[in-house]
Design an enzyme around this catalytic site. Structure first.
Site, short mmCIF file in Angstrom:
data_model
loop_
_atom_site.label_atom_id
_atom_site.label_comp_id
_atom_site.label_asym_id
_atom_site.label_seq_id
_atom_site.Cartn_x
_atom_site.Cartn_y
_atom_site.Cartn_z
N HIS A 58 0.91 -1.34 0.12
CA HIS A 58 0.11 -0.07 -0.03
C HIS A 58 0.86 1.10 -0.04
CE1 HIS A 58 0.91 0.31 4.28
NE2 HIS A 58 0.90 -0.77 4.26
N GLY A 59 0.49 2.18 0.21
CA GLY A 59 1.26 3.43 0.04
C GLY A 59 2.48 3.77 0.90
#
Length: 159
Positions: free
Chosen positions: A17-18
């Protein structure tokens, strides 16, 4: 057999994810993210979604636990590997299978029924605690932190 250039192993049930795809990859200088998880290794939709988070210059591989154990030692020394697993049981299976893991970043383990919260991002049950204790006995450093600039904490001090 060569020793793979594993920069860090992270437990994060969100996988890529980010935070992982940008913050950790940049901090480590990784050029390859290996996600070791049996379910995700067969889920092309989830793989595509995770690929979108990574910068174009970073490659990703999605392997089952067995395949990771079988191929990790064939990695090129040029591959700077960031190994990501979904939970502590996957990390333990890899370590017991011969993957040279000496440091684990415990990033995110969601709360669910039957687990106790030990930090804002990590919840564990008895099975998790036993797996962490086994990893510790195998010489693995267990560092709880969300992002690189946070002060890490040994998870064993919290469980």
């Amino acid at each position: 057999m060569t020793t793979p250039n594993i920069l860090l192993t992270r437990i994060d049930n969100r996988l890529i994810h980010g935070q992982v795809g940008v913050t950790w990859v940049n901090h480590l200088g990784a050029n390859l993210v290996v996600v070791a998880n049996d379910k995700v290794s067969e889920d092309e939709v989830q793989q595509s979604l995770m690929d979108m988070v990574l910068p174009d210059v970073i490659q990703a591989r999605y392997f089952s636990l067995k395949k990771t154990i079988d191929v990790i030692h064939k990695a090129s020394p040029k591959q700077k590997i960031f190994l990501v697993v979904k939970d502590v049981q996957d990390a333990l299976a890899l370590k017991e299978g011969g993957v040279p893991i000496d440091h684990i970043n415990v990033g995110n383990m969601h709360y669910e029924e039957g687990k106790k919260q030990i930090s804002s991002t990590v919840s564990v049950d008895d099975e998790d605690i036993q797996a962490f204790k086994k990893l510790d006995k195998l010489g693995v450093n267990l560092d709880l932190r969300g992002v690189p600039n946070e002060k890490g904490q040994n998870i064993l001090e919290l469980i």
